[in-house]
Structures are given as C-alpha cells and as structure tokens.
Design a protein around this motif. Structure first.
Motif, PDB file in Angstrom:
ATOM      1  N   VAL A  17      50.153  37.380 -32.262  1.00  0.00           N
ATOM      2  CA  VAL A  17      51.293  36.595 -31.048  1.00  0.00           C
ATOM      3  C   VAL A  17      51.597  35.487 -30.634  1.00  0.00           C
ATOM      4  O   VAL A  17      51.841  35.087 -29.705  1.00  0.00           O
ATOM      5  CB  VAL A  17      52.476  37.678 -30.959  1.00  0.00           C
ATOM      6  N   GLU A  18      49.992  36.250 -29.656  1.00  0.00           N
ATOM      7  CA  GLU A  18      49.085  35.624 -28.212  1.00  0.00           C
ATOM      8  C   GLU A  18      49.055  34.196 -28.385  1.00  0.00           C
ATOM      9  O   GLU A  18      48.790  33.433 -28.884  1.00  0.00           O
ATOM     10  CB  GLU A  18      48.445  36.123 -27.727  1.00  0.00           C
ATOM     11  N   ASN A  19      47.574  34.222 -30.410  1.00  0.00           N
ATOM     12  CA  ASN A  19      47.362  33.023 -30.641  1.00  0.00           C
ATOM     13  C   ASN A  19      48.094  32.617 -30.893  1.00  0.00           C
ATOM     14  O   ASN A  19      47.741  31.088 -30.825  1.00  0.00           O
ATOM     15  CB  ASN A  19      46.323  33.524 -31.330  1.00  0.00           C
TER      16      ASN A  19
ATOM     17  N   ILE B 248      41.157  22.723 -35.548  1.00  0.00           N
ATOM     18  CA  ILE B 248      42.457  23.052 -34.659  1.00  0.00           C
ATOM     19  C   ILE B 248      41.319  24.199 -33.685  1.00  0.00           C
ATOM     20  O   ILE B 248      41.768  24.847 -32.537  1.00  0.00           O
ATOM     21  CB  ILE B 248      43.214  23.492 -35.779  1.00  0.00           C
ATOM     22  N   PHE B 249      40.874  25.119 -34.141  1.00  0.00           N
ATOM     23  CA  PHE B 249      40.264  26.511 -33.690  1.00  0.00           C
ATOM     24  C   PHE B 249      39.538  25.881 -32.662  1.00  0.00           C
ATOM     25  O   PHE B 249      40.156  27.010 -31.147  1.00  0.00           O
ATOM     26  CB  PHE B 249      39.375  27.501 -34.598  1.00  0.00           C
ATOM     27  N   LYS B 250      38.812  25.183 -32.408  1.00  0.00           N
ATOM     28  CA  LYS B 250      37.702  24.738 -31.088  1.00  0.00           C
ATOM     29  C   LYS B 250      39.152  24.783 -29.942  1.00  0.00           C
ATOM     30  O   LYS B 250      38.773  25.091 -28.466  1.00  0.00           O
ATOM     31  CB  LYS B 250      36.838  23.819 -31.633  1.00  0.00           C
ATOM     32  N   THR B 251      39.997  24.048 -30.357  1.00  0.00           N
ATOM     33  CA  THR B 251      40.625  23.073 -29.151  1.00  0.00           C
ATOM     34  C   THR B 251      41.689  24.332 -29.253  1.00  0.00           C
ATOM     35  O   THR B 251      42.238  24.504 -28.021  1.00  0.00           O
ATOM     36  CB  THR B 251      41.711  22.220 -30.097  1.00  0.00           C
ATOM     37  N   ALA B 252      42.309  25.658 -29.562  1.00  0.00           N
ATOM     38  CA  ALA B 252      42.976  26.370 -29.523  1.00  0.00           C
ATOM     39  C   ALA B 252      42.564  27.779 -28.486  1.00  0.00           C
ATOM     40  O   ALA B 252      42.977  27.985 -27.565  1.00  0.00           O
ATOM     41  CB  ALA B 252      43.541  27.343 -31.152  1.00  0.00           C
ATOM     42  N   LEU B 253      40.804  27.924 -28.736  1.00  0.00           N
ATOM     43  CA  LEU B 253      39.945  28.377 -28.018  1.00  0.00           C
ATOM     44  C   LEU B 253      40.457  27.667 -25.742  1.00  0.00           C
ATOM     45  O   LEU B 253      40.673  28.635 -24.893  1.00  0.00           O
ATOM     46  CB  LEU B 253      38.615  28.182 -27.596  1.00  0.00           C
TER      47      LEU B 253
END
Lengths: 312, 180
Positions: A289-291, A23-28
C-alpha cells in the motif's frame, strides 16, 4: 534510458523491461519523499489530473489522489454514479468535455476491458489505466513487483505464485506480464474453473495442489475471489475454497520455509487468507500500500515529463 | 578553447582549509548546525570538507546530509530530457537548525533556489547559509549569493567550469573550457 517508451500507461503489455526499471528507480526517490516530514513537491504544479472512476475503488483511488497531490498537481474526481453517464453520455464525450476544461491527464477505471486504449486513440490526453474490467491493472502489478524487488532483490529466476481467482482478476494478468518481463517464474494455483483458457501461452504453469505450490515459491500473491464478477458459481462454496486454497497458518507451517505474502486488497479475511497470515511477519501487504503511492508518483512524473510545457 | 586550469590541488586544499576555518569561526561547536551537500556535485565537496574537520577538529561532531532537489527545479517539462533524481540522505529534522548548503559551483543561482525550497521539507531552519567552491560572477539569474566562497571567477558565455575530484586528492583540479 531516462524516458518511458510509452506516452500512456494502458497496460504492462505495452511496457519494456527498461520502462519498469526506470519506474522502480524513480519510485525509490518518491518513497524517500513521502517519508519526509513534509511530503509534498511542487513538480506538477502546472498539471491538472482527472480521476475517472466508473467502478468502485478505495485503495487505488486514494493512492492515485495522494500521489497526484504530493506531486503538487491539481486533482478533480469523478464517479459514474453522480455523472451524466447515467443520462446516456458516451465515454469519449464525457472525457472530451472534461479535457475541454484544460485537464492534462486522465486516470481511468472502467468495467470495460480496453476502454483506456479506446480513450488514448480518441482523446488528446495522457491516459493511465487504473483497472479495466478483468483485463489489466498495471499500477497494481508494478507496485507488487516493486515490493517483491525490495524484499527479494532481482526477480530473475525467482518463483512467484499467484493464488486465487485468476479468471476474473486484472491484477493477475498485469502481474504475469510484469513478472515475465522481470524474468521471474510464475505458477498459478486455484480451482481449474477459475483458470482462463489459453493462459499457458503466457508461459505460466498451473498447480492445483496448494501445498506443492507454496513449497515451490519464494512469494505468494493472494487474490480475492471476485464474487461480484461471477455470473455463475465456479466452486461449490466458500468453505471448500478456503479449505483447499485459503492460506492459513497450518499450510504455512507445513511448507517449513519462509515465503513472502502479498495481497492487492480488499481482503476477505477467512476466505482466501486468514488474519493470522495477514498480520504475520511474512506479510508485506501494508508495504504494498505504501509503495503504491510511490509507484504512482513515479508513473505520473515520468508520463508528465513527456508532455512538453507550453506557455500557450 | 583548450582547457585552462583555474585551481590546482594545492590551491584547492588551501581554499578548503580556509573555508573550514570560516565555518568554525561562525558556528563554533556546531551544536545547532548541519552541513548539507547538494546533489550531484556538492556531495564530493562535502566529503572533502568533512575530512578536513575530522583531521583538524576531531572534537567537533558534525551532523551532515545529502540533498537532491530535482523535484523542486523550475525547468521541469522545459526540455526533451527527463530530469533525473539522485538520492537524498537526511536522517534528522532541520527544525530550528542553522543549515549550511554546500555546492561546488554557483552559476545562475536556480539550483540553490530549488535546494532552499526543498530543504523546507525537513522543517523550518533557523538560518540557511551557502558555501561554494567557485562563484561564477555576473552570471546570476536570481538574487542569490554565497556566504562562504572559495574563489570568484569571471566567465564567458559557453564556458564550462569543471571541478574534478580524484581519489588521490593531489590530482584534484578545477579547469575551464569553452565549447562554443
């Protein structure tokens, strides 16, 4: 691993560490996309998502809706105050009726803990938990941990403090599960009346001296006192709470080290945290909030990619 | 089928130099032109091209970037596999710029279509051109063709064209193999 191990996001409790990393990798990637001049991709143009909010929400609702729209999905919104729920319809019936209109995914906020799990068992749809009572708020925990990772790197061995109303907070429980999966050490700080029973079984420690707790931590996640969920008084008054547990410049100066400050919002300025701290350089509240949009885009994308396309 | 070498490092080097000359001919000082390498394989090719520019045309200042178009692809949810994105690095607007997309192999054309949709996120370009090292002829599924092409080849169904870049450019090679 390039796939989530789950078909729904019901809570962090059901996730593996590899899911969080994916999830973190994709969120980047999505964070880069939402900073482009044109922030929209067409990936989910054939997906319809219903946001069912049976409780009030500003940030989470807007964040989910933006995430969905920036992924190109069609979105319908529902709030319990203007619905047939008031006429006595059950949750499962409401959702099955919405699904009959060819909705593919449900984002659910509900006051009853476990309601997303119930829906996942009785409906044929992908369910995302946007907060269920005082149980879990998985997307908030993921965006908190993502924001921490951006600033602190790998969270393994990092000391994270959660200050505030732990008893009534779904953010606290989801954060504890997520931080544990990522290998962080967790301390809770609040009046003992706001500590849930058996919380130590989750391998967290409790520190009622806020200064000692702040000196120990690399980051402090400050939670709101949820008066609306309190049926009785858990501490004498706000002033005493603020004096003992509220984050202010004196306490931060006193610990003589830089720590990150997080807050999931909404903030009660002057109660659990002062404006000075909210607006200080240590605060990453607006980054959270942005993340939040990027994390929710990643979750929706990864769950949608498990739903194979059918022309029929 | 064993691997059949299509181009060795010497030929690749000649082709790349020729492609750079063609670019200079058309874009002169590159004042209003940007080069965009397409993820994943076009990123190696754009590095090679920028190296040649540095050596042969040190006075030309080139703006370049890397584009990932995963979220614009037309095969999302069409297979069990999750489409995995790579990074994008474009730190400038492409509004009114002449964009040259760079990729190693042109096959069905679907990637290029996705890349052209994706590039619009950075503004409306004045023009878009395509540079490829290898054009697999007669394999197009949509009407797209390259403006600059290293070599055109004919391939069979099941053929795979591999472009192998090495740190030592003397070992660069392009080969073709058929797995069935």
């Amino acid at each position: 691993m390039d796939k989530l191990s789950v078909d729904h996001l019901l809570g962090i409790k059901f996730l593996k560490k590899s899911d969080i990393n994916l999830i973190f990798k994709t969120a980047l990637h999505f964070k880069e996309i939402i900073n482009r001049p044109i922030k929209k991709v067409p990936t989910l143009r054939d997906i319809t998502i219903a946001n069912l909010f049976f409780e009030n929400s500003t940030r989470t609702k807007i964040s989910f809706e933006l995430a969905q729209k920036r992924l190109g999905a069609d979105v319908v919104n529902f709030s319990s105050s203007s619905s047939s729920v008031k006429k006595g319809e059950s949750l499962t019936d409401t959702v099955n009726n919405i699904l009959a209109m060819k909705v593919d995914m449900i984002v659910l906020r509900h006051p009853n803990p476990g309601s997303p799990l119930l829906l996942s068992k009785h409906t044929n749809s992908c369910i995302i938990n946007a907060g269920d009572g005082a149980h879990e708020h998985p997307t908030q925990a993921l965006l908190d941990c993502f924001s921490l990772t951006e600033n602190l790197g790998d969270l393994k061995g990092k000391n994270i403090l959660i200050v505030g109303d732990i008893l009534h907070s779904r953010v606290a429980l989801s954060n504890i599960y997520a931080l544990k999966l990522l290998g962080a050490n967790i301390k809770l700080s609040c009046p003992l009346s706001l500590i849930p029973r058996e919380i130590e079984s989750l391998d967290v420690s409790i520190e009622t001296d806020i200064l000692r707790a702040l000196k120990w931590c690399d980051a402090a996640n400050v939670l709101r006192v949820q008066k609306e969920r309190m049926e009785k008084s858990y501490f004498p008054n706000n002033r005493e709470y603020t004096m003992l547990f509220g984050l202010d410049i004196n306490k931060i100066n006193n610990i003589k080290k830089d720590i990150l400050i997080l807050h999931p919002g909404p903030i009660n300025r002057g109660v659990e945290i002062t404006s000075e701290i909210v607006e200080s350089n240590n605060s990453i509240i607006l980054d959270q909030v942005e993340n939040g949009v990027a994390i929710r885009m990643a979750i929706i994308y990864l769950l949608a990619s498990k739903m194979n396309f059918s022309i029929n | 089928m064993p691997k059949k070498i299509l181009l060795d490092s010497k030929k690749i080097d000649l082709i790349l130099n020729r492609l750079v000359c063609e670019l200079v001919e058309n874009h002169k000082d590159f004042n209003n032109t940007v080069l965009i390498g397409l993820q994943p394989r076009g990123t190696y090719l754009i590095e090679k091209i920028l190296d040649i520019f540095k050596k042969k045309y040190p006075n030309i200042n080139i703006k370049s970037g890397i584009l990932d178009f995963t979220f614009f692809r037309d095969d999302f949810r069409r297979s069990e596999k999750t489409l995995k994105a790579s990074s994008t690095q474009i730190n400038f607007s492409i509004e009114n710029k002449n964009v040259v997309l760079i990729d190693d192999v042109l096959f069905t054309g679907r990637s290029i279509k996705a890349a052209m949709s994706s590039i619009d996120s950075y503004g409306r370009p004045n023009s878009i051109e395509l540079l490829v090292l290898i054009d697999r002829r007669y394999k197009r599924e949509i009407p797209i063709q390259a403006n600059y092409c290293g070599a055109k080849i004919d391939t069979f169904k099941g053929d795979k064209v591999n472009v192998v870049w090495n740190e030592n450019s003397k070992k660069d090679v392009i080969y073709i193999e058929n797995n069935g």
